[in-house]
Scaffold this motif. Structure first.
Motif, PDB file in Angstrom:
ATOM      1  N   VAL A  30      52.360  38.276  45.605  1.00 17.97           N
ATOM      2  CA  VAL A  30      51.779  37.286  44.800  1.00 17.97           C
ATOM      3  C   VAL A  30      50.156  37.270  45.009  1.00 17.97           C
ATOM      4  O   VAL A  30      49.461  37.632  44.020  1.00 17.97           O
ATOM      5  N   ARG A  31      50.038  37.124  46.390  1.00 17.32           N
ATOM      6  CA  ARG A  31      48.537  37.018  46.837  1.00 17.32           C
ATOM      7  C   ARG A  31      47.737  38.371  46.637  1.00 17.32           C
ATOM      8  O   ARG A  31      46.633  38.222  46.053  1.00 17.32           O
ATOM      9  N   ARG A  32      48.681  39.386  46.872  1.00 20.34           N
ATOM     10  CA  ARG A  32      47.739  40.841  46.596  1.00 20.34           C
ATOM     11  C   ARG A  32      47.662  41.078  45.333  1.00 20.34           C
ATOM     12  O   ARG A  32      46.408  41.544  44.892  1.00 20.34           O
ATOM     13  N   ASP A  33      48.467  40.732  44.297  1.00 13.65           N
ATOM     14  CA  ASP A  33      47.908  40.762  42.904  1.00 13.65           C
ATOM     15  C   ASP A  33      46.951  39.700  42.395  1.00 13.65           C
ATOM     16  O   ASP A  33      45.935  40.283  41.828  1.00 13.65           O
ATOM     17  N   LEU A  34      47.183  38.707  42.881  1.00 12.44           N
ATOM     18  CA  LEU A  34      45.995  37.737  42.728  1.00 12.44           C
ATOM     19  C   LEU A  34      44.498  38.081  43.285  1.00 12.44           C
ATOM     20  O   LEU A  34      43.347  38.008  42.489  1.00 12.44           O
ATOM     21  N   LYS A  35      44.542  38.640  44.440  1.00  9.67           N
ATOM     22  CA  LYS A  35      43.266  39.125  44.949  1.00  9.67           C
ATOM     23  C   LYS A  35      42.641  40.387  44.174  1.00  9.67           C
ATOM     24  O   LYS A  35      41.437  40.419  44.164  1.00  9.67           O
ATOM     25  N   ARG A  36      43.519  41.270  43.818  1.00 14.47           N
ATOM     26  CA  ARG A  36      43.321  42.538  42.945  1.00 14.47           C
ATOM     27  C   ARG A  36      42.561  42.028  41.851  1.00 14.47           C
ATOM     28  O   ARG A  36      41.513  42.671  41.124  1.00 14.47           O
ATOM     29  N   ASP A  37      43.002  40.924  41.185  1.00  9.00           N
ATOM     30  CA  ASP A  37      42.775  40.628  39.899  1.00  9.00           C
ATOM     31  C   ASP A  37      41.188  39.849  39.955  1.00  9.00           C
ATOM     32  O   ASP A  37      40.599  39.435  39.055  1.00  9.00           O
ATOM     33  N   LEU A  38      40.686  39.556  41.102  1.00 15.30           N
ATOM     34  CA  LEU A  38      39.405  38.829  41.321  1.00 15.30           C
ATOM     35  C   LEU A  38      38.431  39.602  40.868  1.00 15.30           C
ATOM     36  O   LEU A  38      37.474  39.000  40.371  1.00 15.30           O
ATOM     37  N   THR A  39      38.326  40.949  41.161  1.00 14.63           N
ATOM     38  CA  THR A  39      37.555  41.784  40.623  1.00 14.63           C
ATOM     39  C   THR A  39      37.224  41.693  39.141  1.00 14.63           C
ATOM     40  O   THR A  39      36.184  41.483  38.440  1.00 14.63           O
ATOM     41  N   TYR A  40      38.278  41.488  38.275  1.00 12.34           N
ATOM     42  CA  TYR A  40      38.265  41.321  36.970  1.00 12.34           C
ATOM     43  C   TYR A  40      37.550  39.832  36.427  1.00 12.34           C
ATOM     44  O   TYR A  40      36.660  39.848  35.640  1.00 12.34           O
ATOM     45  N   LEU A  41      37.815  39.022  37.242  1.00 12.18           N
ATOM     46  CA  LEU A  41      37.221  37.648  37.193  1.00 12.18           C
ATOM     47  C   LEU A  41      35.797  37.779  37.378  1.00 12.18           C
ATOM     48  O   LEU A  41      35.138  36.990  36.804  1.00 12.18           O
ATOM     49  N   LYS A  42      35.431  38.401  38.361  1.00  5.33           N
ATOM     50  CA  LYS A  42      34.097  38.555  38.881  1.00  5.33           C
ATOM     51  C   LYS A  42      33.276  39.201  38.000  1.00  5.33           C
ATOM     52  O   LYS A  42      32.168  39.011  37.560  1.00  5.33           O
ATOM     53  N   SER A  43      33.901  40.220  37.136  1.00  9.10           N
ATOM     54  CA  SER A  43      33.091  40.921  36.170  1.00  9.10           C
ATOM     55  C   SER A  43      33.016  39.976  34.805  1.00  9.10           C
ATOM     56  O   SER A  43      31.757  40.155  34.634  1.00  9.10           O
ATOM     57  N   LEU A  44      33.666  39.045  34.744  1.00  7.13           N
ATOM     58  CA  LEU A  44      33.448  38.073  33.456  1.00  7.13           C
ATOM     59  C   LEU A  44      32.286  37.254  33.956  1.00  7.13           C
ATOM     60  O   LEU A  44      31.308  36.905  32.994  1.00  7.13           O
ATOM     61  N   SER A  45      32.420  36.893  35.318  1.00  2.99           N
ATOM     62  CA  SER A  45      31.492  36.050  35.779  1.00  2.99           C
ATOM     63  C   SER A  45      29.793  36.684  35.524  1.00  2.99           C
ATOM     64  O   SER A  45      28.725  36.087  35.117  1.00  2.99           O
ATOM     65  N   GLU A  46      29.725  38.062  35.763  1.00  4.71           N
ATOM     66  CA  GLU A  46      28.402  38.853  35.664  1.00  4.71           C
ATOM     67  C   GLU A  46      28.056  38.920  34.316  1.00  4.71           C
ATOM     68  O   GLU A  46      27.045  38.772  34.069  1.00  4.71           O
ATOM     69  N   LYS A  47      28.931  39.114  33.336  1.00  6.62           N
ATOM     70  CA  LYS A  47      28.774  39.241  31.858  1.00  6.62           C
ATOM     71  C   LYS A  47      28.628  38.008  31.346  1.00  6.62           C
ATOM     72  O   LYS A  47      27.583  38.091  30.349  1.00  6.62           O
ATOM     73  N   LYS A  48      29.008  36.911  31.654  1.00 11.19           N
ATOM     74  CA  LYS A  48      28.620  35.566  30.976  1.00 11.19           C
ATOM     75  C   LYS A  48      28.132  34.249  31.890  1.00 11.19           C
ATOM     76  O   LYS A  48      27.703  33.596  31.155  1.00 11.19           O
ATOM     77  N   GLY A  49      27.798  34.994  33.078  1.00 12.29           N
ATOM     78  CA  GLY A  49      27.275  33.709  33.893  1.00 12.29           C
ATOM     79  C   GLY A  49      27.896  33.066  34.773  1.00 12.29           C
ATOM     80  O   GLY A  49      29.060  32.665  34.085  1.00 12.29           O
ATOM     81  N   ARG A  50      27.851  32.724  36.014  1.00 14.97           N
ATOM     82  CA  ARG A  50      28.726  31.871  36.737  1.00 14.97           C
ATOM     83  C   ARG A  50      28.912  30.568  36.131  1.00 14.97           C
ATOM     84  O   ARG A  50      30.178  30.126  36.290  1.00 14.97           O
ATOM     85  N   SER A  51      28.232  30.048  35.558  1.00 19.50           N
ATOM     86  CA  SER A  51      28.208  28.587  34.952  1.00 19.50           C
ATOM     87  C   SER A  51      29.348  28.462  33.948  1.00 19.50           C
ATOM     88  O   SER A  51      29.763  27.600  33.667  1.00 19.50           O
ATOM     89  N   THR A  52      29.676  29.498  33.299  1.00 21.98           N
ATOM     90  CA  THR A  52      30.751  29.352  32.013  1.00 21.98           C
ATOM     91  C   THR A  52      32.117  30.292  32.549  1.00 21.98           C
ATOM     92  O   THR A  52      32.867  30.322  31.672  1.00 21.98           O
ATOM     93  N   VAL A  53      32.209  30.661  33.608  1.00 16.33           N
ATOM     94  CA  VAL A  53      33.439  31.292  33.908  1.00 16.33           C
ATOM     95  C   VAL A  53      33.976  30.669  35.330  1.00 16.33           C
ATOM     96  O   VAL A  53      33.673  30.472  36.224  1.00 16.33           O
TER      97      VAL A  53
END
Length: 478
Positions: free
Chosen positions: A455-478
């Motif tokens: 489970v943790r391995r999958d969640l860690k891999r998914d962090l890249t996706y969440l970080k990409s949203l952060s870069e697109k929309k700004g840290r304050s909104t993600v």
């Protein structure tokens, strides 16, 4: 007629249709609903078979020449179900019919991928529907949705079935008997339906209302005996534990007492676990009855640890009540398991650490940690739908963060889940379990330790996706 049922699996969005098999990676037990409906249909049709992708691959040479293919979807498996439906419709003349919890709440969405959607519980509806199709009549009975000329037609909700005593024939699920000896698959029995409470994030009320319906104690006992025989005959299982899967087994106290007494009177010698609200922890008579019937643990829907969160989502609990209930359950010699939600509006950095500390300090034997997700039809969906990261990608609703939390970024919230899991299932605690726990409790913790690593391995891999949203929309909104 040749009729097939499919239960899609829990997997990434738009996977390969041919090479999908998740059994060895995810702990997943086939749903009670698919087996129950297949059993009901088998009473009137001889060529009936079900597939669950947690058990086996789908044999397409068998499915594509069926007359009707029923696909049952939960929210996390909806996208997979739609892919399967599109695949079948492009290669077969079979009628594709959706059902299940997500299809009930999102029947317009499901109708875009299938010929029909059965809305609500199908115990009575499914035979009416099949009879209409078999005799060339329009399927206009209540509980049916379909698309016509670009519009969704819904025939209206039907009354919930009163007789829910069907004992499912587990042999109707392809390869289930062969796989039943695996220790990550537990026998399960569903004894009642519905819940009288009104937690904002619960899809149960949105789909089925607050009407609580129960099976007869005799039917429950017969189902338990059938499940035990199915799993144990021909297999050597390390852990013999049966899961009563009701959302709230104790909502009707008098009925719960009768069921427990019936189990005791039947002479069944087995270990059981059941999901419960915290209130049962104050019922000493019930706890003693559970012990006598063979129950070894209660999976408590704790959800939060903050009174603010309980109040915000209309969960009738307090932290102190939860704590007192856990302690009293343990005094009666029953283990407690915790079901938790992160991502409430008041959750900030440190929520994972607080959760882990609570679990360890209070000797909670195991956990399921989910980020809050939002199913259409629930109050929390209406209040938070503008904060969702994606619309329509339901495959994320399996523990991953799916929204922009109010007081922490989506990426940081997912890290909090990882922190909690890693501390609860640390190597040091694994070693302690091996040395000091006994029997099934030791084996269960060992199994959960390795599952949580996945489970943790999958969640860690998914962090890249969440970080990409952060870069697109700004840290304050993600």
């Amino acid at each position: 007629m040749k009729i097939r049922f499919i239960e899609p699996g829990n997997l990434p969005y738009r996977p390969s249709l041919k090479n999908y098999f998740v059994y060895d990676k995810y702990i997943r037990t086939p749903s009670h609903g698919v087996l129950t409906l297949a059993t009901i249909v088998r009473q009137v049709e001889t060529d009936v078979l079900a597939y669950s992708e947690s058990i086996s691959k789908i044999r397409w040479e068998d499915v594509l020449d069926a007359d009707i293919v029923f696909i049952s979807i939960f929210t996390f498996s909806a996208n997979r179900g739609y892919d399967l439906a599109d695949y079948i419709k492009s290669r077969s003349k079979a009628l594709v019919v959706f059902g299940g919890l997500h299809a009930t709440l999102c029947y317009e969405e499901a109708a875009a991928h299938g010929d029909y959607v059965l809305v609500g519980e199908g115990d009575e509806l499914i035979l009416e529907f099949i009879d209409s199709i078999k005799n060339g009549r329009p399927a206009t009975c209540p509980g049916v949705a379909y698309r016509r000329r670009g519009e969704t037609i819904f025939t209206g909700r039907r009354r919930p079935p009163e007789n829910i005593d069907t004992v499912p024939d587990r042999h109707l699920l392809y390869r289930y008997k062969k796989m039943a000896g695996h220790n990550t698959l537990w026998p399960q029995v569903h004894a009642s339906r519905g819940c009288p409470h009104s937690c904002d994030y619960c899809s149960l009320i949105a789909a089925f209302g607050r009407c609580l319906r129960t099976r007869s104690p005799e039917s429950v006992v017969a189902d338990i005996k059938a499940a035990v025989d199915f799993y144990d005959t021909g297999h050597r299982r390390l852990v013999k534990l049966l899961w009563i899967t009701d959302d709230n087994f104790f909502a009707d106290r008098d009925w719960a007492v009768r069921v427990l007494q019936a189990i005791i009177d039947s002479g069944i010698r087995y270990s059981f676990t059941v999901q419960a609200r915290y209130e049962v922890g104050f019922d000493d008579e019930m706890l003693e009855l559970l012990k006598r019937a063979g129950f070894v643990e209660l999976a408590l829907g704790i959800e939060f640890l903050e009174d603010e969160a309980f109040a915000a989502y209309h969960k009738k609990s307090t932290y102190q009540e939860i704590l007192s209930a856990v302690q009293n359950i343990q005094r009666h010699g029953l283990r407690t398991r915790g079901l938790f939600i992160v991502g409430a509006d008041n959750h900030t950095a440190g929520v994972g650490q607080r959760l882990a500390d609570f679990v360890i300090q209070n000797n909670i034997c195991g956990v399921l940690i989910q980020s809050m997700y939002f199913i259409p039809g629930t109050p929390v969906y209406e209040s938070h739908k503008d904060a969702l990261l994606e619309q329509g990608n339901w495959s994320r609703c399996k523990g991953r963060v799916v929204h922009r939390p109010a007081a922490i970024s989506a990426c940081e919230l997912q890290k909090e889940i990882i922190i909690a899991s890693k501390k609860i299932y640390s190597f040091r605690r694994l070693l302690a379990a091996v040395l000091h726990k006994r029997g099934a409790e030791r084996i269960l913790f060992m199994g959960e330790y390795f599952w949580q690593r996945e489970v943790r391995r999958d969640l860690k891999r998914d962090l890249t996706y969440l970080k990409s949203l952060s870069e697109k929309k700004g840290r304050s909104t993600v």
